[in-house]
Design an enzyme around this catalytic site. Structure first.
Site, PDB file in Angstrom:
ATOM      1  N   LYS A 102       1.045  -1.028  -0.092  1.00  0.00           N
ATOM      2  CA  LYS A 102       0.221  -0.113   0.032  1.00  0.00           C
ATOM      3  C   LYS A 102       0.746   1.207   0.029  1.00  0.00           C
ATOM      4  CE  LYS A 102      -4.093  -1.945   2.071  1.00  0.00           C
ATOM      5  NZ  LYS A 102      -4.903  -1.865   3.181  1.00  0.00           N
ATOM      6  N   ARG A 128      -2.684 -10.428   6.085  1.00  0.00           N
ATOM      7  CA  ARG A 128      -3.199 -10.284   4.685  1.00  0.00           C
ATOM      8  C   ARG A 128      -2.424  -9.863   3.753  1.00  0.00           C
ATOM      9  NH1 ARG A 128      -6.293  -6.922   1.394  1.00  0.00           N
ATOM     10  NH2 ARG A 128      -7.913  -7.991   0.075  1.00  0.00           N
TER      11      ARG A 128
END
Length: 294
Positions: free
Chosen positions: A236, A270
């Site tokens: 991210k 995750r």
């Protein structure tokens, strides 16, 4: 501070997830592999759009040590195109059919904020974890659906919607407000009889860079809600922007943040890159074990 009380972060209550009678132990952290069946997810290498690509990706992640596969058919990156409920279901349907044909009992998480999509998939293929990026805010029927289906639920915090969440995220205290949101919704879910709840602070969902890192520094504080914690930093912007790189070059930074989160008590990572995350878990667990003996 992350490391001033190491024993605080090495203590962990025994936990597990009950998926249709099969227990997924969280006595040690586990890794969830991201498998996007979309054409527009932010990390291009995580997009799988043919049955062959889906099956090969699932096989690779399972071989690398994933404990759960997370299937997503609706990109929630800012600016992503809208996807109808039917198209989302059709994409998930093909992926589920492909994976279930090869791995009939492997734990699957369905990444959707739509209760109708979750219900149709679970009624067709059997119990799955529901991973809802909206924490029930985008579909008022989601909590009742989870309760009726009796499946585990990943409750994520978000400020706003995927369309506007990054326009101007604003908090007086991001940790307290996120904790309050999760606490209220955990209470609602438990009142409905939902037993297996997993918490996700929602890194990158309606948060600035500073908000994300403050939540990471205070991650252990969510343990007060007595539920497993899932974190999702994988490639991210909170990883690559401070390093002036891009998602394709963010694996090393992702591993660093995964490691810090494990030291703060994260139960589920995750990730796009399963092998590297599994290695991080193994090394942190060795460190914990050594610390307890000394």
């Amino acid at each position: 501070m992350l490391f001033n009380q190491p024993e605080k972060y090495f203590f962990k209550k025994r936990q597990s997830i009950n998926l249709n009678g099969a227990l997924i132990s969280l006595d040690h952290p586990v890794v969830m592999g991201i498998l996007n069946v979309t054409p527009d997810s932010f990390f291009e290498e995580s997009r799988y759009n043919t049955k062959k690509e889906i099956l090969e990706s699932a096989k690779r992640m399972i071989a690398d040590g994933a404990s759960i596969l997370d299937l997503g058919a609706y990109s929630t990156r800012p600016g992503a195109a809208d996807v109808s409920s039917q198209e989302e279901f059709d994409r998930l349907d093909e992926a589920m059919s492909t994976i279930r044909g090869a791995f009939p009992n492997f734990p699957i998480s369905i990444d959707t904020f739509r209760s109708g999509v979750a219900r149709k998939i679970i009624e067709k293929y059997g119990p799955c974890i529901i991973n809802d990026i909206s924490g029930g805010t985008l579909d008022p029927e989601m909590f009742r659906t989870v309760a009726q289906l009796k499946v585990p639920y990943i409750l994520m915090h978000i400020q706003g919607t995927p369309e506007n969440m990054q326009e101007n995220p604003n908090y007086k205290d991001v940790f307290k407000e996120t904790l309050h949101f999760l606490s209220e919704r955990v209470a609602q879910l438990r009142t409905l009889g939902v037993a297996d709840i997993i918490l996700d602070p929602g890194f990158g969902f309606g948060k600035s860079m500073e908000h994300n890192y403050e939540l990471l520094n205070r991650l252990d504080g969510f343990k007060i809600l007595e539920a497993p914690i899932l974190v999702g930093f994988s490639r991210k912007s909170m990883v690559y922007k401070p390093l002036n790189t891009c998602p394709q070059e963010a694996l090393n930074g992702t591993t660093v943040l995964n490691t810090l989160s494990l030291l703060q008590g994260a139960n589920i990572l995750r990730v796009h890159d399963v092998k590297e995350a599994v290695e991080a878990v193994k090394l942190v667990e060795i460190t914990k074990s050594t610390s307890k003996k000394s």
